[in-house]
Design a protein around this motif. Structure first.
Motif, short mmCIF file in Angstrom:
data_model
loop_
_atom_site.label_atom_id
_atom_site.label_comp_id
_atom_site.label_asym_id
_atom_site.label_seq_id
_atom_site.Cartn_x
_atom_site.Cartn_y
_atom_site.Cartn_z
N ALA A 117 78.80 -27.09 56.33
CA ALA A 117 79.28 -25.75 55.96
C ALA A 117 78.17 -24.70 56.02
CB ALA A 117 79.90 -25.78 54.58
N GLY A 118 77.37 -24.76 57.08
CA GLY A 118 76.40 -23.71 57.31
C GLY A 118 75.06 -23.88 56.65
N THR A 119 74.83 -25.02 56.01
CA THR A 119 73.55 -25.30 55.36
C THR A 119 72.95 -26.56 55.96
OG1 THR A 119 74.25 -24.28 53.29
CG2 THR A 119 72.41 -25.82 53.17
N ALA A 120 71.66 -26.49 56.31
CA ALA A 120 70.94 -27.65 56.84
C ALA A 120 70.01 -28.19 55.76
CB ALA A 120 70.16 -27.27 58.08
N ARG A 121 69.99 -29.51 55.62
CA ARG A 121 69.14 -30.15 54.61
C ARG A 121 68.41 -31.35 55.20
NH1 ARG A 121 73.51 -28.51 51.32
NH2 ARG A 121 72.85 -27.29 49.51
N LEU A 122 67.24 -31.61 54.64
CA LEU A 122 66.51 -32.85 54.89
C LEU A 122 66.77 -33.79 53.72
CD1 LEU A 122 64.29 -34.58 56.36
CD2 LEU A 122 62.69 -33.54 54.72
N LEU A 123 67.10 -35.04 54.03
CA LEU A 123 67.19 -36.10 53.04
C LEU A 123 66.20 -37.17 53.47
CD1 LEU A 123 70.16 -34.77 53.33
CD2 LEU A 123 70.95 -36.79 52.12
N THR A 124 65.38 -37.63 52.54
CA THR A 124 64.40 -38.66 52.86
C THR A 124 64.13 -39.51 51.64
OG1 THR A 124 62.18 -39.04 53.78
CG2 THR A 124 62.43 -37.18 52.29
N ASN A 125 63.63 -40.72 51.87
CA ASN A 125 63.21 -41.59 50.76
C ASN A 125 61.77 -42.05 50.91
OD1 ASN A 125 63.53 -43.46 52.79
ND2 ASN A 125 65.05 -44.70 51.73
N ARG A 126 60.99 -41.38 51.79
CA ARG A 126 59.58 -41.69 51.94
C ARG A 126 58.77 -40.41 52.09
NH1 ARG A 126 61.36 -45.70 50.46
NH2 ARG A 126 60.88 -47.84 51.06
N PRO A 127 57.70 -40.23 51.35
CA PRO A 127 57.12 -41.20 50.40
C PRO A 127 57.89 -41.32 49.09
CG PRO A 127 55.86 -39.17 50.36
CD PRO A 127 56.86 -39.03 51.48
N SER A 128 58.80 -40.37 48.82
CA SER A 128 59.66 -40.46 47.64
C SER A 128 61.01 -39.88 48.01
CB SER A 128 59.05 -39.70 46.46
OG SER A 128 58.89 -38.33 46.78
N ALA A 129 62.03 -40.18 47.20
CA ALA A 129 63.37 -39.68 47.47
C ALA A 129 63.44 -38.19 47.17
CB ALA A 129 64.39 -40.44 46.62
N GLU A 130 63.93 -37.44 48.15
CA GLU A 130 64.09 -36.01 47.94
C GLU A 130 65.10 -35.45 48.92
OE1 GLU A 130 60.93 -33.38 49.95
OE2 GLU A 130 59.80 -35.16 49.33
N ARG A 131 65.63 -34.29 48.59
CA ARG A 131 66.53 -33.57 49.47
C ARG A 131 66.25 -32.09 49.28
NH1 ARG A 131 72.53 -34.86 47.88
NH2 ARG A 131 72.83 -32.68 48.40
N HIS A 132 66.09 -31.38 50.40
CA HIS A 132 65.84 -29.95 50.26
C HIS A 132 66.39 -29.20 51.46
CE1 HIS A 132 62.48 -29.94 53.16
NE2 HIS A 132 62.07 -31.04 52.58
N ARG A 133 66.65 -27.94 51.25
CA ARG A 133 67.25 -27.09 52.26
C ARG A 133 66.23 -26.71 53.32
NH1 ARG A 133 71.32 -22.14 50.81
NH2 ARG A 133 71.56 -21.26 52.90
N LEU A 134 66.68 -26.62 54.58
CA LEU A 134 65.81 -26.23 55.68
C LEU A 134 65.97 -24.74 55.97
CD1 LEU A 134 66.22 -29.14 58.25
CD2 LEU A 134 64.44 -28.85 56.52
N ASP A 135 64.86 -24.03 56.05
CA ASP A 135 64.87 -22.64 56.47
C ASP A 135 65.04 -22.58 57.99
OD1 ASP A 135 64.41 -21.68 53.88
OD2 ASP A 135 62.23 -21.95 54.11
N PRO A 136 65.41 -21.41 58.54
CA PRO A 136 65.48 -21.29 60.00
C PRO A 136 64.15 -21.66 60.65
CG PRO A 136 66.53 -19.41 58.94
CD PRO A 136 65.87 -20.19 57.85
N GLY A 137 64.23 -22.41 61.76
CA GLY A 137 63.02 -22.81 62.44
C GLY A 137 63.27 -23.96 63.40
N ILE A 138 62.20 -24.42 64.03
CA ILE A 138 62.25 -25.57 64.94
C ILE A 138 61.49 -26.71 64.28
CG2 ILE A 138 61.63 -26.48 67.20
CD1 ILE A 138 61.94 -23.69 68.35
#
Length: 247
Positions: A117-138
């Motif tokens: 729905a128009g939002t990009a996020r990173l989900l990762t579990n290394r080096p620790s579990a986290e999820r955060h929104r991605l700003d415009p970019g490459i």
């Protein structure tokens, strides 16, 4: 996927452009890019061993892609399938459709980029579990390092995408050709930092290249080009979609 670049809201024409290669054992069975009969809103390849996928789009305005993170000790048995995580993110239902940070520890090491729905996020579990929104970019990802690490092959893929956007940004076939151009046999683990974008190897190598492009109006396409153990093209599949159609 094993190496990819993603342009998110970084261009006046394109909302999302993804390019990348999937490396895998050639003996591991997989279905080519197609609409899933059990979840018809999803267009993706399918891992026939675990049942999930490495990358796909949903006509319900979703996109997701995973890179496994190399683990010197090998994968830990009994963990949930990372491909199933992508399938749930694409469908919007299932145990991992909206995973919490604690849920991310259910999996072997990974990085995921997910759009909903128009939002990009990173989900990762290394080096620790986290999820955060991605700003415009490459952004770049590879299975050799953490999110947006400057591994040489990751930087080369990002440069390919950047140059394409700076050009006419229309010929997606040129992106597929570029993903094939940096070609070499797999290198030993000690030299993995300098591995090529495209790997030719009879046992483990590049199985497919994928380009996803969605414009600012929500019209998009996904194309997959597949390869045999000798690096020869065995097929190409393309789907077009409209993210406005199911809003």
């Amino acid at each position: 996927m094993c190496v990819l670049a993603l342009a998110w809201a970084a261009d006046s024409r394109w909302q999302l452009v993804l390019i990348g290669n999937r490396d895998e054992l050639h003996a591991r069975p997989a279905a080519p890019l197609d609409r899933w009969s059990d979840r018809p809103q999803i267009i993706a390849g399918r891992d026939l061993e675990a049942g999930g996928t490495w990358l796909g789009i949903s006509e319900e305005r979703r996109f997701a892609v995973v890179t496994n993170v190399a683990n010197p000790g090998g994968p830990q048995p009994g963990k949930a399938s990372r491909g199933a995580l992508i399938a749930d993110l694409l469908s919007g239902d299932g145990a991992y459709a909206n995973p919490t940070e604690s849920d991310l520890d259910d999996f072997n090491p990974f990085n995921v980029i997910a759009v909903d729905a128009g939002t990009a996020r990173l989900l990762t579990n290394r080096p620790s579990a986290e999820r955060h929104r991605l700003d415009p970019g490459i952004y770049g990802l590879s299975n050799n390092g953490a999110f947006d690490d400057n591994w040489p092959k990751t930087e080369r893929v990002k440069a390919l995408l950047h140059d394409w956007l700076d050009g006419n940004g229309r010929d997606q076939g040129a992106l597929l050709d570029a993903l094939r151009a940096d070609d070499a046999p797999q290198v030993e683990p000690a030299r993995a930092r300098h591995s090529p974008i495209f790997i030719r190897n009879p046992v483990y190598g590049t199985r497919c290249s994928t380009v996803v492009a969605v414009d600012r109006q929500g019209y998009g396409s996904i194309v997959e080009r597949r390869y045999d153990p000798d690096g020869e093209t065995t097929g190409e599949t393309r789907f077009e979609f409209d993210w406005n159609a199911r809003i």
